[in-house]
Design an enzyme around this catalytic site. Structure first.
Site, short mmCIF file in Angstrom:
data_model
loop_
_atom_site.label_atom_id
_atom_site.label_comp_id
_atom_site.label_asym_id
_atom_site.label_seq_id
_atom_site.Cartn_x
_atom_site.Cartn_y
_atom_site.Cartn_z
N THR A 176 -1.82 5.53 2.22
CA THR A 176 -2.94 5.06 2.01
C THR A 176 -3.28 4.18 3.38
O THR A 176 -1.95 3.13 3.71
CB THR A 176 -3.03 3.89 0.87
OG1 THR A 176 -2.97 4.77 -0.22
CG2 THR A 176 -4.40 3.13 0.69
N HIS B 115 -0.24 3.25 -8.04
CA HIS B 115 -1.13 4.67 -7.90
C HIS B 115 -2.30 4.47 -8.79
O HIS B 115 -2.73 5.57 -9.24
CB HIS B 115 -0.24 5.72 -8.26
CG HIS B 115 0.92 6.19 -7.17
ND1 HIS B 115 1.74 7.23 -7.24
CD2 HIS B 115 1.10 5.55 -5.87
CE1 HIS B 115 2.45 7.14 -6.24
NE2 HIS B 115 2.21 6.24 -5.44
N LEU C 282 1.00 -1.19 0.00
CA LEU C 282 0.03 0.16 -0.11
C LEU C 282 0.95 1.26 -0.06
O LEU C 282 2.17 1.24 0.76
CB LEU C 282 -1.03 0.00 1.17
CG LEU C 282 -2.06 -0.99 1.28
CD1 LEU C 282 -2.63 -0.90 2.87
CD2 LEU C 282 -2.77 -1.03 0.19
N ASP C 283 0.36 2.11 -0.81
CA ASP C 283 1.21 3.69 -0.68
C ASP C 283 1.30 3.98 0.83
O ASP C 283 0.41 3.47 1.73
CB ASP C 283 0.36 4.67 -1.18
CG ASP C 283 0.38 4.29 -3.03
OD1 ASP C 283 1.03 3.56 -3.36
OD2 ASP C 283 -0.49 4.79 -3.57
N ARG C 284 2.31 4.57 1.00
CA ARG C 284 2.67 5.46 2.40
C ARG C 284 1.25 6.13 3.06
O ARG C 284 1.13 5.76 4.22
CB ARG C 284 3.73 6.57 2.35
CG ARG C 284 4.05 7.04 3.75
CD ARG C 284 4.83 8.05 3.75
NE ARG C 284 4.28 9.35 2.76
CZ ARG C 284 5.16 10.30 2.39
NH1 ARG C 284 6.21 10.48 2.83
NH2 ARG C 284 4.39 11.26 1.96
#
Length: 232
Positions: free
Chosen positions: A57, A153, A53-55
């Site tokens: 999110t 993304h 997961l993105d930082r």
């Protein structure tokens, strides 16, 4: 541990907080991987990430507890058999309550491979969207997003390119850095056994997304039993 949403002999599902990177970056700092040894729970292996997961999110993050489990999870993610539902606050609201966003993507520049753009010659990418609640003035909407493919993304790029960026997205939404990204990995379904239904896990909504959802009249509890119906 309060951040553990699910645990069995194969997998862990964690509730990742927004702002915590899963992997070390060039700037250093705290990362999730520094804490994996504390999540062995008696096994000789530490759990490892089955996806990322993105930082910024939050929400459901799946880890495999041993090499065989990781191979199984890798196959499930690679073949699109993992059920993934995200919640996001977008602005403005999409015109249609349901739609599919099918836009190929590629890196925005060679020196920033993590930053993506719509690219007709890039990798195919498909996102399904359903509006769960919308403001009367059309300024905002809470949407459920299903990334059928798993590009970097993807949800952020697809929403921005479709004219309704995710609130707080400084990279693709044109807002100042520092605002919270309103994107949450809400539900995952893991078909680990052919003889049993998928394991389904839900991560509670964090603030400020919970407050924004409530302001739009969305009742999380009212959707507890509709995991199979969101995109049906």
């Amino acid at each position: 541990m309060s951040r553990i949403l699910y645990r069995d002999g194969l997998v862990l599902v964690l509730d990742k907080p927004a702002g915590l990177p899963v992997h070390p970056g060039p700037g250093g700092g705290e990362t999730l991987t520094r804490h994996l040894d504390a999540l062995r729970f008696g096994l000789k292996w530490r759990p490892e990430l089955a996806h990322r997961l993105d930082r910024d999110t939050s929400g459901c993050l799946v880890l495999g507890r041993h090499p065989k489990a990781l191979r199984k999870l890798a196959d499930l993610f690679a073949t699109g058999r993992v059920e993934k539902t995200y919640l996001a606050l977008v602005s403005p609201a999409p015109a249609a309550d349901r739609r599919e966003i099918e836009l190929a993507m590629g890196p925005a520049a060679p020196d920033t491979p993590w930053r993506m753009k719509i690219d007709p010659d890039g990798q195919p990418a498909l996102t399904r969207l359903q509006v769960l609640a919308r403001a009367a003035d059309g300024e905002r909407a809470l949407v459920a997003l299903e990334p059928v493919t798993g590009r970097t993304h993807q949800l952020r790029v697809h929403c921005a390119a479709s004219g309704f960026p995710i609130v707080g997205d400084a990279i693709y939404g044109g807002v100042p850095r520092g605002a919270p990204l309103h994107l949450h990995s809400w539900r995952v379904g893991l078909p680990l056994s052919r003889a049993k239904p998928p394991i389904r896990v839900e991560a509670p909504l964090p603030e400020p997304l919970r407050g924004a959802a409530a302001a739009l009249g969305f009742d999380v509890n009212g959707w507890k039993d509709s995991a199979d119906e969101t995109f049906s």
